[in-house]
Design an enzyme around this catalytic site. Structure first.
Site, PDB file in Angstrom:
ATOM      1  N   ARG A 107      -9.767  10.340  -1.148  1.00 31.05           N
ATOM      2  CA  ARG A 107      -9.145   9.337  -0.266  1.00 31.05           C
ATOM      3  C   ARG A 107      -7.857   9.928   0.274  1.00 31.05           C
ATOM      4  O   ARG A 107      -6.933  10.211  -0.494  1.00 31.05           O
ATOM      5  CB  ARG A 107      -8.879   8.055  -1.055  1.00 31.05           C
ATOM      6  CG  ARG A 107      -8.282   6.915  -0.243  1.00 31.05           C
ATOM      7  CD  ARG A 107      -8.059   5.698  -1.139  1.00 31.05           C
ATOM      8  NE  ARG A 107      -7.583   4.543  -0.396  1.00 31.05           N
ATOM      9  CZ  ARG A 107      -6.298   4.309  -0.126  1.00 31.05           C
ATOM     10  NH1 ARG A 107      -5.351   5.146  -0.553  1.00 31.05           N
ATOM     11  NH2 ARG A 107      -5.943   3.230   0.562  1.00 31.05           N
ATOM     12  N   LYS A 110       1.319  10.895  -2.372  1.00 33.86           N
ATOM     13  CA  LYS A 110       1.928  10.046  -3.396  1.00 33.86           C
ATOM     14  C   LYS A 110       3.198  10.663  -3.974  1.00 33.86           C
ATOM     15  O   LYS A 110       3.494  11.844  -3.790  1.00 33.86           O
ATOM     16  CB  LYS A 110       0.896   9.720  -4.476  1.00 33.86           C
ATOM     17  CG  LYS A 110      -0.166   8.768  -3.945  1.00 33.86           C
ATOM     18  CD  LYS A 110      -1.036   8.178  -5.007  1.00 33.86           C
ATOM     19  CE  LYS A 110      -1.950   7.105  -4.400  1.00 33.86           C
ATOM     20  NZ  LYS A 110      -2.893   6.560  -5.389  1.00 33.86           N
TER      21      LYS A 110
END
Length: 276
Positions: free
Chosen positions: A252, A218
């Site tokens: 995840r 991210k």
């Protein structure tokens, strides 16, 4: 082992990301054909993924929604193929009640909703399945969530929101034994917000539920390292390891094999400490 609803997972489970979309932030377009998605799912399972998270709609900052029919067309053949060919637990990454119902009917074992079942009909749709449910925090909507995120105390605010959504699930008939919570790294948060959440992730343990952490590749990691999306694997592994040490029982990730290795090291060190 941990049992969430009808699924049983290792104490720390790895969820492999499988985006069957043309526009996801990290791997958009790579796996949006059935054959490519099947090969990627098999690779993720071979590398040690316990869950395959199938998503047919991008939720990256600035993204738009897609029609229900288009999302179903993307995800249902993939869910069926992954289950038939790998036997892995499949999670459906969606906010739409229609997709939840059809995915569950096709064998999905988990619903992963970035809106924590807030859309009309989502609570009842999830309640009517046997699926585990992951409730994620997001401030705003994908198109605008990064415009100006603001919190009084990000950890307290996120925890309070998730507690409210857990209560709503219980009221709708969803047992707490089926629930997982996710602080929503990058979903309406600044870099500092994300760092606060990661460093204080154990505060979510007060909810008494498994914690899922999804920070892989991210933008926060890009801001810290100066690396582009496809160069963030080392940072992603470190972030996942920190999340596990701070209480996450599901991570995840895009890079399954190295994350599995990192978790094994953490667990080996923990075991040695306990023996000492």
């Amino acid at each position: 082992m941990q049992t969430i609803g009808a699924i049983t997972l290792p104490d720390v489970a790895v969820m492999g990301v499988l985006n069957v979309t043309p526009d996801s932030f990290s791997d958009g377009g790579r796996y949006n054909g059935l054959d490519a998605a099947r090969r990627q799912a098999a690779r993720l399972v071979d590398e040690g993924a316990d869950i395959i998270d199938v998503g047919g709609e991008s939720t990256r900052p600035g993204s738009d929604s897609v029609p229900v029919d288009a999302e179903l067309e993307r995800v249902l053949p993939v869910i069926e193929a992954v289950i038939a060919e790998t036997g892995a637990v499949v999670s459906i990454d969606t906010t739409k009640p229609e997709v939840m119902r059809e995915a569950a009917a096709s064998g999905a074992g988990m619903i992963n909703d970035v809106r924590a079942l807030q859309d009309d009909g989502a609570l009842q749709a999830a309640a009517n399945t046997a699926c585990a449910v992951c409730l994620m925090h997001m401030q705003g909507k994908p198109r605008t969530m990064q415009d100006n995120p603001d919190y009084a105390d990000v950890v307290a605010d996120v925890t309070s929101f998730l507690a409210e959504r857990v209560a709503a699930c219980v009221d709708a008939g969803i047992e707490t034994s089926r629930l997982v919570v996710d602080p929503g790294f990058g979903f309406g948060k600044t870099v500092e917000h994300n760092l606060q959440l990661l460093s204080r992730l154990d505060a979510l343990a007060a909810l008494g539920l498994p914690i899922l952490a999804g920070i892989s590749r991210k933008s926060t990691l890009g801001a810290i390292t100066g690396r582009e999306v496809d160069e963030r694997m080392p940072a992603s592994i470190v972030a996942a390891a920190i999340a596990v040490q701070n209480g996450a029982s599901i991570v995840r990730v895009h890079d399954v094999a190295p994350t599995v290795d990192a978790i094994r090291v953490i667990q080996a060190v923990d075991a040695a400490m306990n023996r000492g």
